[in-house]
Enzyme design. Structure first.
Site, PDB file in Angstrom:
ATOM      1  N   HIS A  67       0.811  -1.223   0.000  1.00 41.05           N
ATOM      2  CA  HIS A  67       0.000   0.000   0.000  1.00 41.05           C
ATOM      3  C   HIS A  67       0.841   1.269   0.000  1.00 41.05           C
ATOM      4  O   HIS A  67       1.872   1.350   0.644  1.00 41.05           O
ATOM      5  CB  HIS A  67      -1.045  -0.012   1.125  1.00 41.05           C
ATOM      6  CG  HIS A  67      -0.539   0.107   2.528  1.00 41.05           C
ATOM      7  ND1 HIS A  67      -0.352   1.328   3.151  1.00 41.05           N
ATOM      8  CD2 HIS A  67      -0.207  -0.826   3.451  1.00 41.05           C
ATOM      9  CE1 HIS A  67       0.055   1.124   4.398  1.00 41.05           C
ATOM     10  NE2 HIS A  67       0.168  -0.173   4.604  1.00 41.05           N
ATOM     11  N   ASP A 182       5.715   2.073   6.762  1.00 41.24           N
ATOM     12  CA  ASP A 182       4.423   1.413   6.593  1.00 41.24           C
ATOM     13  C   ASP A 182       3.629   2.218   5.566  1.00 41.24           C
ATOM     14  O   ASP A 182       3.013   3.207   5.923  1.00 41.24           O
ATOM     15  CB  ASP A 182       3.713   1.359   7.950  1.00 41.24           C
ATOM     16  CG  ASP A 182       2.325   0.770   7.897  1.00 41.24           C
ATOM     17  OD1 ASP A 182       1.937   0.224   6.846  1.00 41.24           O
ATOM     18  OD2 ASP A 182       1.605   0.878   8.912  1.00 41.24           O
ATOM     19  N   GLU A 214      -5.177   1.818   2.428  1.00 46.11           N
ATOM     20  CA  GLU A 214      -5.116   0.639   3.292  1.00 46.11           C
ATOM     21  C   GLU A 214      -5.379   1.006   4.739  1.00 46.11           C
ATOM     22  O   GLU A 214      -6.073   0.292   5.464  1.00 46.11           O
ATOM     23  CB  GLU A 214      -3.730  -0.031   3.165  1.00 46.11           C
ATOM     24  CG  GLU A 214      -3.612  -1.373   3.896  1.00 46.11           C
ATOM     25  CD  GLU A 214      -3.153  -1.294   5.350  1.00 46.11           C
ATOM     26  OE1 GLU A 214      -3.210  -2.311   6.042  1.00 46.11           O
ATOM     27  OE2 GLU A 214      -2.770  -0.192   5.814  1.00 46.11           O
ATOM     28  N   GLU A 215      -4.796   2.124   5.158  1.00 48.55           N
ATOM     29  CA  GLU A 215      -4.834   2.496   6.580  1.00 48.55           C
ATOM     30  C   GLU A 215      -6.232   2.834   7.089  1.00 48.55           C
ATOM     31  O   GLU A 215      -6.450   2.960   8.288  1.00 48.55           O
ATOM     32  CB  GLU A 215      -3.893   3.684   6.844  1.00 48.55           C
ATOM     33  CG  GLU A 215      -2.421   3.390   6.561  1.00 48.55           C
ATOM     34  CD  GLU A 215      -1.783   2.454   7.587  1.00 48.55           C
ATOM     35  OE1 GLU A 215      -2.458   2.081   8.565  1.00 48.55           O
ATOM     36  OE2 GLU A 215      -0.613   2.111   7.390  1.00 48.55           O
ATOM     37  N   HIS A 325       3.586   3.759  12.758  1.00 47.62           N
ATOM     38  CA  HIS A 325       2.544   4.781  12.961  1.00 47.62           C
ATOM     39  C   HIS A 325       3.050   5.956  13.797  1.00 47.62           C
ATOM     40  O   HIS A 325       2.394   6.407  14.729  1.00 47.62           O
ATOM     41  CB  HIS A 325       1.269   4.161  13.570  1.00 47.62           C
ATOM     42  CG  HIS A 325       0.535   3.278  12.600  1.00 47.62           C
ATOM     43  ND1 HIS A 325      -0.786   2.937  12.734  1.00 47.62           N
ATOM     44  CD2 HIS A 325       0.953   2.674  11.452  1.00 47.62           C
ATOM     45  CE1 HIS A 325      -1.162   2.159  11.714  1.00 47.62           C
ATOM     46  NE2 HIS A 325      -0.106   1.985  10.930  1.00 47.62           N
TER      47      HIS A 325
END
Ligand code: CO
Length: 362
Positions: A67, A182, A214-215, A325
């Site tokens: 992603h 990420d 995606e998140e 994150h």
């Protein structure tokens, strides 16, 4: 060690801003890198970039996903004094948002700002022990009023905001710090694997999808997964390292520098048993270090792919990452290189009869 081309790509991928729904700068890099090597490309209706290496004589299609989006904020409103109130995008810990630098992407330019925090000098003992709540947070972009923020700086509600955090190579390139590993680390692996595969002509048609959103609920995986018509798939993600103070091996079992990881459980997916064992056996045979991870939380695009159309065998492979994150993640370069090697090897092993066996429940 001087930075090589791949480190430069990693740097570029992690530095650009692309919160969920605003992935365009990342998509541009993916397209620039893959356009010269793949046979066909398309963009799904949500913005996921799909690149295909076609093998006309192969019966099956493998889908590789990673992603493009990262965590960010979205401007909600401007206060009369010129401060920006925001909506978080993705799974932020409130403590990770406050006291940080940010870039606000307006229709005019990218402008800097900080999430200010009430000074400790005026706090009561009770306040000092409290965790700040997101509702009270704001971004200070140096505006003197609502009008100044709108007219001089060009801020509008709906503008995306991303962490102001630049790539840094540590230890001569062995460890890399950056925001958004990420899943830019997965996007980098996807790009490099597609380039490798373009040179060797794998025994299966390969669809590479750099997904969006995606998140906030695996949204691009749903749309690109539908278009890909995959018979088998590998999701490429940032893994969850459990190798630093304050986290235990019961929470996450990966360590950075010990190779890519394969997930056996997360809150979104259980991998196909045969495909899982195939990957582990192949890594052992090829002397590629591999780690296992069993998480109780976490979710990833593979779970959307697994349930697309009639369902398909899927595994999630991660590059162990510390401090996910937040503004600063840390990864090991060797894990990225080994992950590229592993995924390239898996795909080049997916001949028709192998896929048939992996898809079978007999
Ligand atoms: Co991710």
């Amino acid at each position: 060690m001087a930075a090589d081309n791949f480190e430069n790509l990693l740097e570029e991928l992690t530095n650009v801003g692309g919160p969920s729904g605003f992935e365009e700068p990342v998509r541009r890099i993916v397209e620039r890198e893959l356009e010269p090597v793949v046979d066909t490309r398309e963009i799904d209706g949500l913005g996921s970039a799909i690149s295909i290496l076609t093998n006309e004589s192969a019966k099956y299609r493998v889908l590789l996903t990673a992603h493009m989006d990262e965590l960010g904020l979205l401007v909600k409103r401007i206060t009369p004094e010129g401060f920006l109130k925001f909506q978080p995008i993705g799974g932020w810990l409130p403590q990770a948002i406050i006291g940080q630098r940010w870039i606000v992407k307006t229709h005019k330019a990218e402008i800097a700002g900080v999430t200010g925090i009430k000074t400790v000098h005026v706090m009561s003992a009770k306040e000092r022990a409290e965790i700040f709540d997101v509702e009270g947070m704001f971004i200070d972009v140096g505006a003197t009023s609502d009008e100044d923020a709108r007219n001089r700086l060009g801020v509008r509600p709906g503008d995306p905001v991303y962490p102001d955090s630049k790539f840094k190579a540590l230890e001569g390139g062995a460890r890399l710090i950056g925001k958004a590993w990420d899943d830019r680390v997965g996007v980098a692996v996807l790009i490099q694997v597609m380039k490798n595969l373009a040179e060797v002509k794998p025994p299966i048609t390969v669809v590479g999808a750099a997904t969006v959103q995606e998140e906030i609920g695996l949204r691009g995986a749903q749309t690109s997964g539908y278009l890909a018509e995959a018979d088998i798939a590998i999701n490429l993600e940032s893994g969850v390292a459990g190798d630093y103070p304050s986290i235990s091996l019961d929470e996450a079992q990966e360590q950075i520098g010990a190779g890519p990881s394969i997930f056996f459980h997360d809150s979104s997916m259980i991998p196909n048993t045969r495909f899982r064992d195939f990957v582990v056996d192949l890594a052992e045979r090829e002397n590629i270090p591999i780690q296992f991870n069993v998480l109780s939380g976490y979710g990833q695009d593979g779970s959307a792919i697994q349930r697309t159309r009639g369902g398909a065998p899927v595994v999630n492979i991660g590059v162990p990452t510390r401090y996910l994150h937040s503004h600063q993640g840390l990864v090991a370069r060797s894990d990225i290189d080994e992950c590229v090697r592993l995924v390239t090897k898996i795909v080049t092993s997916l001949a028709d009869n192998v896929v048939e066996n992996l898809r079978s429940f007999d």
